[in-house]
Write a protein that holds these residues in place. Sequence first.
Motif, PDB file in Angstrom:
ATOM      1  N   ARG A 187       0.868  -1.170   0.000  1.00 21.46           N
ATOM      2  CA  ARG A 187       0.000   0.000   0.000  1.00 21.46           C
ATOM      3  C   ARG A 187       0.903   1.217   0.000  1.00 21.46           C
ATOM      4  O   ARG A 187       2.110   1.109   0.106  1.00 21.46           O
ATOM      5  CB  ARG A 187      -0.933  -0.008   1.219  1.00 21.46           C
ATOM      6  CG  ARG A 187      -0.212  -0.159   2.547  1.00 21.46           C
ATOM      7  CD  ARG A 187      -1.198  -0.263   3.709  1.00 21.46           C
ATOM      8  NE  ARG A 187      -0.512  -0.323   4.985  1.00 21.46           N
ATOM      9  CZ  ARG A 187      -0.184  -1.460   5.602  1.00 21.46           C
ATOM     10  NH1 ARG A 187      -0.512  -2.613   5.049  1.00 21.46           N
ATOM     11  NH2 ARG A 187       0.446  -1.431   6.760  1.00 21.46           N
ATOM     12  N   ARG A 188       0.298   2.407  -0.103  1.00 22.94           N
ATOM     13  CA  ARG A 188       1.100   3.620  -0.263  1.00 22.94           C
ATOM     14  C   ARG A 188       2.020   3.890   0.920  1.00 22.94           C
ATOM     15  O   ARG A 188       3.115   4.428   0.752  1.00 22.94           O
ATOM     16  CB  ARG A 188       0.196   4.829  -0.503  1.00 22.94           C
ATOM     17  CG  ARG A 188      -0.528   4.766  -1.843  1.00 22.94           C
ATOM     18  CD  ARG A 188      -1.146   6.097  -2.181  1.00 22.94           C
ATOM     19  NE  ARG A 188      -1.946   6.012  -3.400  1.00 22.94           N
ATOM     20  CZ  ARG A 188      -2.490   7.051  -4.007  1.00 22.94           C
ATOM     21  NH1 ARG A 188      -2.324   8.258  -3.503  1.00 22.94           N
ATOM     22  NH2 ARG A 188      -3.206   6.903  -5.097  1.00 22.94           N
ATOM     23  N   ASP A 189       1.589   3.553   2.147  1.00 26.76           N
ATOM     24  CA  ASP A 189       2.433   3.804   3.310  1.00 26.76           C
ATOM     25  C   ASP A 189       3.360   2.631   3.627  1.00 26.76           C
ATOM     26  O   ASP A 189       4.084   2.659   4.622  1.00 26.76           O
ATOM     27  CB  ASP A 189       1.586   4.152   4.538  1.00 26.76           C
ATOM     28  CG  ASP A 189       0.688   3.001   4.978  1.00 26.76           C
ATOM     29  OD1 ASP A 189       0.504   2.056   4.179  1.00 26.76           O
ATOM     30  OD2 ASP A 189       0.168   3.044   6.109  1.00 26.76           O
ATOM     31  N   ALA A 190       3.345   1.603   2.797  1.00 26.13           N
ATOM     32  CA  ALA A 190       4.249   0.457   2.961  1.00 26.13           C
ATOM     33  C   ALA A 190       4.574  -0.059   1.563  1.00 26.13           C
ATOM     34  O   ALA A 190       4.235  -1.171   1.177  1.00 26.13           O
ATOM     35  CB  ALA A 190       3.605  -0.641   3.813  1.00 26.13           C
ATOM     36  N   ARG A 191       5.258   0.780   0.795  1.00 26.33           N
ATOM     37  CA  ARG A 191       5.386   0.566  -0.638  1.00 26.33           C
ATOM     38  C   ARG A 191       6.609  -0.281  -0.990  1.00 26.33           C
ATOM     39  O   ARG A 191       7.737   0.079  -0.685  1.00 26.33           O
ATOM     40  CB  ARG A 191       5.481   1.916  -1.351  1.00 26.33           C
ATOM     41  CG  ARG A 191       5.448   1.835  -2.867  1.00 26.33           C
ATOM     42  CD  ARG A 191       5.658   3.200  -3.480  1.00 26.33           C
ATOM     43  NE  ARG A 191       4.710   4.180  -2.963  1.00 26.33           N
ATOM     44  CZ  ARG A 191       4.832   5.481  -3.131  1.00 26.33           C
ATOM     45  NH1 ARG A 191       5.873   5.979  -3.774  1.00 26.33           N
ATOM     46  NH2 ARG A 191       3.928   6.306  -2.633  1.00 26.33           N
ATOM     47  N   LEU A 192       6.357  -1.405  -1.663  1.00 24.78           N
ATOM     48  CA  LEU A 192       7.424  -2.205  -2.255  1.00 24.78           C
ATOM     49  C   LEU A 192       7.500  -1.958  -3.760  1.00 24.78           C
ATOM     50  O   LEU A 192       8.575  -2.018  -4.344  1.00 24.78           O
ATOM     51  CB  LEU A 192       7.182  -3.695  -2.005  1.00 24.78           C
ATOM     52  CG  LEU A 192       7.102  -4.160  -0.550  1.00 24.78           C
ATOM     53  CD1 LEU A 192       6.859  -5.662  -0.513  1.00 24.78           C
ATOM     54  CD2 LEU A 192       8.346  -3.795   0.224  1.00 24.78           C
ATOM     55  N   LEU A 193       6.349  -1.685  -4.361  1.00 21.07           N
ATOM     56  CA  LEU A 193       6.255  -1.501  -5.812  1.00 21.07           C
ATOM     57  C   LEU A 193       5.210  -0.445  -6.106  1.00 21.07           C
ATOM     58  O   LEU A 193       4.119  -0.479  -5.531  1.00 21.07           O
ATOM     59  CB  LEU A 193       5.873  -2.823  -6.487  1.00 21.07           C
ATOM     60  CG  LEU A 193       5.790  -2.826  -8.011  1.00 21.07           C
ATOM     61  CD1 LEU A 193       7.185  -2.733  -8.613  1.00 21.07           C
ATOM     62  CD2 LEU A 193       5.074  -4.085  -8.498  1.00 21.07           C
ATOM     63  N   ALA A 194       5.537   0.489  -6.978  1.00 22.47           N
ATOM     64  CA  ALA A 194       4.597   1.547  -7.353  1.00 22.47           C
ATOM     65  C   ALA A 194       4.181   1.388  -8.804  1.00 22.47           C
ATOM     66  O   ALA A 194       5.010   1.094  -9.672  1.00 22.47           O
ATOM     67  CB  ALA A 194       5.230   2.917  -7.137  1.00 22.47           C
ATOM     68  N   LEU A 195       2.882   1.592  -9.083  1.00 23.69           N
ATOM     69  CA  LEU A 195       2.324   1.589 -10.431  1.00 23.69           C
ATOM     70  C   LEU A 195       1.722   2.970 -10.648  1.00 23.69           C
ATOM     71  O   LEU A 195       0.768   3.356  -9.957  1.00 23.69           O
ATOM     72  CB  LEU A 195       1.238   0.524 -10.589  1.00 23.69           C
ATOM     73  CG  LEU A 195       1.615  -0.949 -10.428  1.00 23.69           C
ATOM     74  CD1 LEU A 195       1.759  -1.336  -8.957  1.00 23.69           C
ATOM     75  CD2 LEU A 195       0.547  -1.834 -11.063  1.00 23.69           C
TER      76      LEU A 195
ATOM     77  N   ILE B 187       6.302   1.484 -13.801  1.00 26.46           N
ATOM     78  CA  ILE B 187       6.378   0.500 -12.725  1.00 26.46           C
ATOM     79  C   ILE B 187       7.752   0.654 -12.076  1.00 26.46           C
ATOM     80  O   ILE B 187       8.774   0.550 -12.761  1.00 26.46           O
ATOM     81  CB  ILE B 187       6.211  -0.940 -13.257  1.00 26.46           C
ATOM     82  CG1 ILE B 187       4.974  -1.050 -14.169  1.00 26.46           C
ATOM     83  CG2 ILE B 187       6.150  -1.924 -12.101  1.00 26.46           C
ATOM     84  CD1 ILE B 187       3.671  -0.704 -13.507  1.00 26.46           C
ATOM     85  N   ALA B 188       7.787   0.889 -10.778  1.00 24.45           N
ATOM     86  CA  ALA B 188       9.067   1.142 -10.111  1.00 24.45           C
ATOM     87  C   ALA B 188       9.113   0.453  -8.755  1.00 24.45           C
ATOM     88  O   ALA B 188       8.189   0.584  -7.943  1.00 24.45           O
ATOM     89  CB  ALA B 188       9.297   2.640  -9.932  1.00 24.45           C
ATOM     90  N   GLY B 189      10.190  -0.294  -8.523  1.00 29.76           N
ATOM     91  CA  GLY B 189      10.400  -0.914  -7.230  1.00 29.76           C
ATOM     92  C   GLY B 189      10.975   0.083  -6.245  1.00 29.76           C
ATOM     93  O   GLY B 189      11.599   1.075  -6.624  1.00 29.76           O
ATOM     94  N   ASN B 190      10.757  -0.177  -4.976  1.00 20.52           N
ATOM     95  CA  ASN B 190      11.292   0.698  -3.937  1.00 20.52           C
ATOM     96  C   ASN B 190      12.789   0.445  -3.787  1.00 20.52           C
ATOM     97  O   ASN B 190      13.222  -0.681  -3.558  1.00 20.52           O
ATOM     98  CB  ASN B 190      10.578   0.424  -2.609  1.00 20.52           C
ATOM     99  CG  ASN B 190      11.022   1.370  -1.517  1.00 20.52           C
ATOM    100  OD1 ASN B 190      11.259   2.547  -1.765  1.00 20.52           O
ATOM    101  ND2 ASN B 190      11.152   0.852  -0.309  1.00 20.52           N
TER     102      ASN B 190
END
Length: 211
Positions: free
Chosen positions: A115-123, A133-136
Amino acid sequence: MTRSFLARVATVVALTLGLASCYIPDNFHSELRLSRFGDWAVTFDGDLIYAPIMHDYAEGKITADNEEEKNQNIYKDLVRDPAIKAIQRIGKGRFNIKYERMGRLGKVQLSALLRRDARLLALKSAEDGTITIAGNGVRPGDAQRMTELGIGMRGEFRITTDGNVLRHNANEVRPFGQYRVYIWKVENAFSPSPILVMQREDDPQRPLEEK
């Protein structure tokens, strides 16, 4: 356990807390299926390590009296997410999970795993029609300290798509019928953070909605 070791642990945890997520993935296999229209489905099968509790272990704040409660609180944080289909406690802030989620990106939208406050991957979708698509990522200094302390970050991430990919940093690309599979091998915290940028196509049957 020496004071110098505890100080090193406290330092790496403080740095880790600066990341977009308090969870560190390890021993994982994750896949994102992304259509050229922006429909997506993501899975994650592997371990999550909750970084903040490491600080408590290092400072001796975790005792026989409160260890169960501390780890149970992390468990409760994870199970409240309906995308987590299975979870197993391993110990000391580490949990093995199975995660499944799907959706469709709006014209301008940000979605995240977990989720946004526990982000591993952003779309992220943008006005110009691109989907990123970006990994943390982990900063080099943080990665070095994580390695010294034996904090693993190993796994494999894949994106399967039929879209027009503009750029990526995958280790390998394989054809799969009308699709292509982009593969990232994550060896440790020093591995480059995955990134892929795709140009979205208009879906004549399902117009995009503003988000």
